[in-house]
Design a protein around this motif. Structure first.
Motif, PDB file in Angstrom:
ATOM      1  N   ASN A 151       2.157 -17.314  -3.024  1.00 29.10           N
ATOM      2  CA  ASN A 151       1.981 -16.712  -4.339  1.00 29.10           C
ATOM      3  C   ASN A 151       2.147 -15.200  -4.291  1.00 29.10           C
ATOM      4  N   GLU A 152       1.635 -14.584  -3.223  1.00 31.62           N
ATOM      5  CA  GLU A 152       1.805 -13.142  -3.083  1.00 31.62           C
ATOM      6  C   GLU A 152       3.285 -12.784  -2.967  1.00 31.62           C
ATOM      7  N   ALA A 153       4.006 -13.611  -2.206  1.00 29.12           N
ATOM      8  CA  ALA A 153       5.439 -13.329  -2.019  1.00 29.12           C
ATOM      9  C   ALA A 153       6.225 -13.569  -3.300  1.00 29.12           C
ATOM     10  N   GLU A 154       5.831 -14.614  -4.058  1.00 31.01           N
ATOM     11  CA  GLU A 154       6.575 -14.963  -5.257  1.00 31.01           C
ATOM     12  C   GLU A 154       6.142 -14.149  -6.465  1.00 31.01           C
ATOM     13  N   ALA A 155       4.867 -13.697  -6.494  1.00 36.20           N
ATOM     14  CA  ALA A 155       4.346 -13.016  -7.673  1.00 36.20           C
ATOM     15  C   ALA A 155       4.839 -11.580  -7.771  1.00 36.20           C
ATOM     16  N   PHE A 156       5.097 -10.935  -6.629  1.00 32.04           N
ATOM     17  CA  PHE A 156       5.491  -9.526  -6.639  1.00 32.04           C
ATOM     18  C   PHE A 156       6.626  -9.302  -5.650  1.00 32.04           C
ATOM     19  N   ASP A 157       7.584  -8.507  -6.060  1.00 37.74           N
ATOM     20  CA  ASP A 157       8.657  -8.045  -5.180  1.00 37.74           C
ATOM     21  C   ASP A 157       8.805  -6.541  -5.376  1.00 37.74           C
ATOM     22  N   VAL A 158       8.885  -5.816  -4.285  1.00 36.29           N
ATOM     23  CA  VAL A 158       9.162  -4.384  -4.352  1.00 36.29           C
ATOM     24  C   VAL A 158      10.625  -4.181  -3.991  1.00 36.29           C
ATOM     25  N   GLU A 208       8.319   1.992  -9.240  1.00 41.67           N
ATOM     26  CA  GLU A 208       7.491   2.297  -8.080  1.00 41.67           C
ATOM     27  C   GLU A 208       6.693   3.577  -8.332  1.00 41.67           C
ATOM     28  N   GLN A 209       5.530   3.648  -7.707  1.00 42.55           N
ATOM     29  CA  GLN A 209       4.678   4.822  -7.847  1.00 42.55           C
ATOM     30  C   GLN A 209       4.524   5.536  -6.494  1.00 42.55           C
ATOM     31  N   HIS A 210       4.256   6.841  -6.565  1.00 39.99           N
ATOM     32  CA  HIS A 210       3.946   7.649  -5.376  1.00 39.99           C
ATOM     33  C   HIS A 210       5.037   7.548  -4.311  1.00 39.99           C
ATOM     34  N   VAL A 211       6.286   7.649  -4.745  1.00 38.77           N
ATOM     35  CA  VAL A 211       7.424   7.596  -3.826  1.00 38.77           C
ATOM     36  C   VAL A 211       7.916   9.020  -3.584  1.00 38.77           C
ATOM     37  N   GLN A 212       8.112   9.363  -2.339  1.00 41.28           N
ATOM     38  CA  GLN A 212       8.595  10.696  -1.992  1.00 41.28           C
ATOM     39  C   GLN A 212       9.875  10.583  -1.170  1.00 41.28           C
ATOM     40  N   GLY A 213      10.785  11.528  -1.376  1.00 42.88           N
ATOM     41  CA  GLY A 213      11.988  11.600  -0.573  1.00 42.88           C
ATOM     42  C   GLY A 213      13.122  10.719  -1.026  1.00 42.88           C
ATOM     43  N   ARG A 214      12.948   9.953  -2.106  1.00 46.42           N
ATOM     44  CA  ARG A 214      14.021   9.092  -2.607  1.00 46.42           C
ATOM     45  C   ARG A 214      13.739   8.756  -4.070  1.00 46.42           C
ATOM     46  N   VAL A 215      14.750   8.213  -4.730  1.00 42.14           N
ATOM     47  CA  VAL A 215      14.580   7.781  -6.113  1.00 42.14           C
ATOM     48  C   VAL A 215      13.702   6.525  -6.137  1.00 42.14           C
ATOM     49  N   PRO A 216      12.674   6.474  -6.946  1.00 37.20           N
ATOM     50  CA  PRO A 216      11.821   5.280  -6.989  1.00 37.20           C
ATOM     51  C   PRO A 216      12.591   4.039  -7.413  1.00 37.20           C
ATOM     52  N   GLY A 217      12.264   2.926  -6.789  1.00 36.02           N
ATOM     53  CA  GLY A 217      12.818   1.638  -7.192  1.00 36.02           C
ATOM     54  C   GLY A 217      11.919   0.992  -8.230  1.00 36.02           C
ATOM     55  N   ALA A 218      11.648  -0.287  -8.059  1.00 32.00           N
ATOM     56  CA  ALA A 218      10.830  -0.991  -9.049  1.00 32.00           C
ATOM     57  C   ALA A 218      10.020  -2.090  -8.376  1.00 32.00           C
ATOM     58  N   VAL A 219       8.978  -2.498  -9.069  1.00 34.01           N
ATOM     59  CA  VAL A 219       8.174  -3.656  -8.675  1.00 34.01           C
ATOM     60  C   VAL A 219       8.468  -4.771  -9.669  1.00 34.01           C
ATOM     61  N   VAL A 220       8.809  -5.948  -9.159  1.00 36.70           N
ATOM     62  CA  VAL A 220       9.089  -7.103 -10.006  1.00 36.70           C
ATOM     63  C   VAL A 220       7.834  -7.969 -10.045  1.00 36.70           C
ATOM     64  N   VAL A 221       7.312  -8.194 -11.243  1.00 32.33           N
ATOM     65  CA  VAL A 221       6.062  -8.940 -11.419  1.00 32.33           C
ATOM     66  C   VAL A 221       6.379 -10.301 -12.033  1.00 32.33           C
ATOM     67  N   ARG A 222       5.899 -11.363 -11.371  1.00 36.45           N
ATOM     68  CA  ARG A 222       6.109 -12.719 -11.892  1.00 36.45           C
ATOM     69  C   ARG A 222       4.788 -13.465 -12.115  1.00 36.45           C
ATOM     70  N   GLU A 223       3.688 -12.931 -11.614  1.00 38.58           N
ATOM     71  CA  GLU A 223       2.401 -13.621 -11.719  1.00 38.58           C
ATOM     72  C   GLU A 223       2.043 -13.772 -13.192  1.00 38.58           C
ATOM     73  N   PRO A 224       1.826 -15.006 -13.695  1.00 42.82           N
ATOM     74  CA  PRO A 224       1.695 -15.246 -15.143  1.00 42.82           C
ATOM     75  C   PRO A 224       0.579 -14.449 -15.820  1.00 42.82           C
ATOM     76  N   THR A 225      -0.592 -14.342 -15.178  1.00 45.59           N
ATOM     77  CA  THR A 225      -1.697 -13.636 -15.824  1.00 45.59           C
ATOM     78  C   THR A 225      -1.375 -12.157 -15.998  1.00 45.59           C
ATOM     79  N   LEU A 226      -0.825 -11.537 -14.950  1.00 39.72           N
ATOM     80  CA  LEU A 226      -0.481 -10.122 -15.042  1.00 39.72           C
ATOM     81  C   LEU A 226       0.677  -9.903 -16.008  1.00 39.72           C
TER      82      LEU A 226
END
Length: 359
Positions: free
Chosen positions: A119-126, A229-247
């Motif tokens: 679930n952790e692997a499927e719910a979030f991807d950075v 993405e938050q608190h990223v230094q030295g590069r352009v921030p990417g994104a977090v992909v959220v799939r967890e239904p409650t969130l």
């Protein structure tokens, strides 16, 4: 060898006629089919059926040394001989069931731990890589079924980005998708953004603006959410992909809340003075909280120069020569009693990255 009375439907049943045949066999000391048929006034075939039932119930068995002669057995001995194998089978089956249950339940900790990790692997991807992120955004946009929601804080997008975004937005609308796009009020004064909004709203998109937003957000079919993405230094921030239904459901509610408090952006129809008043009130609130010009500009998605020009105009309106005096005069004027937009929230300065606003 006696026949087994235990079948798929249970043990054979002893009916009244078969019981009478058994009593007669006990009286005679043996079971003779012809005598039983004559005594009970039944057919020979019926006497054969009763014989088979009594043998299945172990009430008749061949006489030792004379297999063709059937003799009656006491019910006590018959029931032990009949039921004991079944009872043994039941005990063995119960033991087998108990062992299987124990073995299977022993896997529960491993199951829940593995499921938690899955679930952790499927719910979030950075997704830190911008090219990979843009490919994912394009893929989800092409496979979206009914709705795409976007929130884009900061000032106006570049004309080049809007030019690239327009064909894809129109393509989504042609497919029958619902597009809702949320910007900050400052984009209303940008000619390129106004042109883009005019085109997409004419094709059926809904666009609104608000004074402040929490952060960038893209939602596909209310099932998948992209967050920066938050608190990223030295590069352009990417994104977090959220799939967890409650969130995902929570983030959709956040978006709906922002959308409900935003003003429709329909070029040519809106009242610019009302929007200016909203901007003015937002600046006044931030000034009253003691924020510097740079933070006011960042919160409202405008340049520092523009923010300072608005602040100067407000100070002139309330006849103030300092920010402190302006805050006091604004409070006394009652301007802060008005209610426009959402509570101030941190957005951060816009940065280059994937084309979130293309959808």
């Amino acid at each position: 060898m006696p026949e087994n009375a235990l079948t798929g439907a249970g043990f054979a049943k002893l009916d009244d006629t078969s019981a009478s045949a058994y009593r007669y066999a006990v009286l005679r000391g043996r079971y003779e089919r012809a005598d039983v048929a004559e005594e009970l006034e039944v057919s020979t075939d019926h006497a054969l059926l009763m014989e088979q039932t009594l043998r299945q119930l172990h009430l008749l068995r061949p006489m030792p040394g004379e297999p063709d002669v059937l003799v009656p057995i006491s019910p006590g001995a018959a029931v032990v001989d009949l039921v004991a194998p079944a009872e043994n089978e039941i005990r063995e089956l119960q033991q087998s069931v108990s062992e299987v249950r124990t073995d299977m339940l022993a896997l529960l900790p491993a199951y829940f731990e593995s499921r938690r990790r899955r679930n952790e692997a499927e719910a979030f991807d950075v997704i830190p890589d911008i090219k990979a992120l843009q490919a994912m955004l394009d893929d989800y946009g092409s496979r979206c079924r009914f709705e795409i929601l976007t929130a884009q804080p900061g000032g106006p997008r570049s004309p080049e980005m809007l030019e690239q975004a327009l064909p894809q937005s129109l393509g989504r609308l042609e497919k029958g998708l619902r597009l809702k796009q949320l910007y900050q009020h400052t984009v209303r004064s940008d000619l390129a953004t106004t042109s883009y909004v005019r085109s997409v709203t004419t094709a059926g998109a809904e666009v609104r603006t608000t004074d402040q937003m929490v952060d960038r957000m893209v939602i596909y079919d209310r099932e998948i959410v992209f967050l920066p993405e938050q608190h990223v230094q030295g590069r352009v921030p990417g994104a977090v992909v959220v799939r967890e239904p409650t969130l995902v459901a929570f983030l959709c509610k956040v978006y709906d809340h922002l959308w409900a408090g935003a003003a429709p952006f329909i070029p040519g129809l809106e009242e610019l003075t009302a929007i200016n008043d909203e901007l003015k009130l937002s600046i006044v609130k931030l000034m009253a909280e003691g924020h510097k010009d740079e933070l006011v500009a960042r919160r409202l998605g405008m340049s520092v120069r523009t923010a300072r020009r608005h602040i100067s105009q407000i100070m002139a309106e309330v006849e103030s020569t300092s920010r402190f005096q302006a805050g006091f005069n604004v409070a006394m004027s009652g301007m802060l009693d008005e209610s426009v937009g959402a509570e101030p929230g941190r957005t951060g300065a816009p940065h280059p990255g994937p084309r979130y606003d293309q959808y």
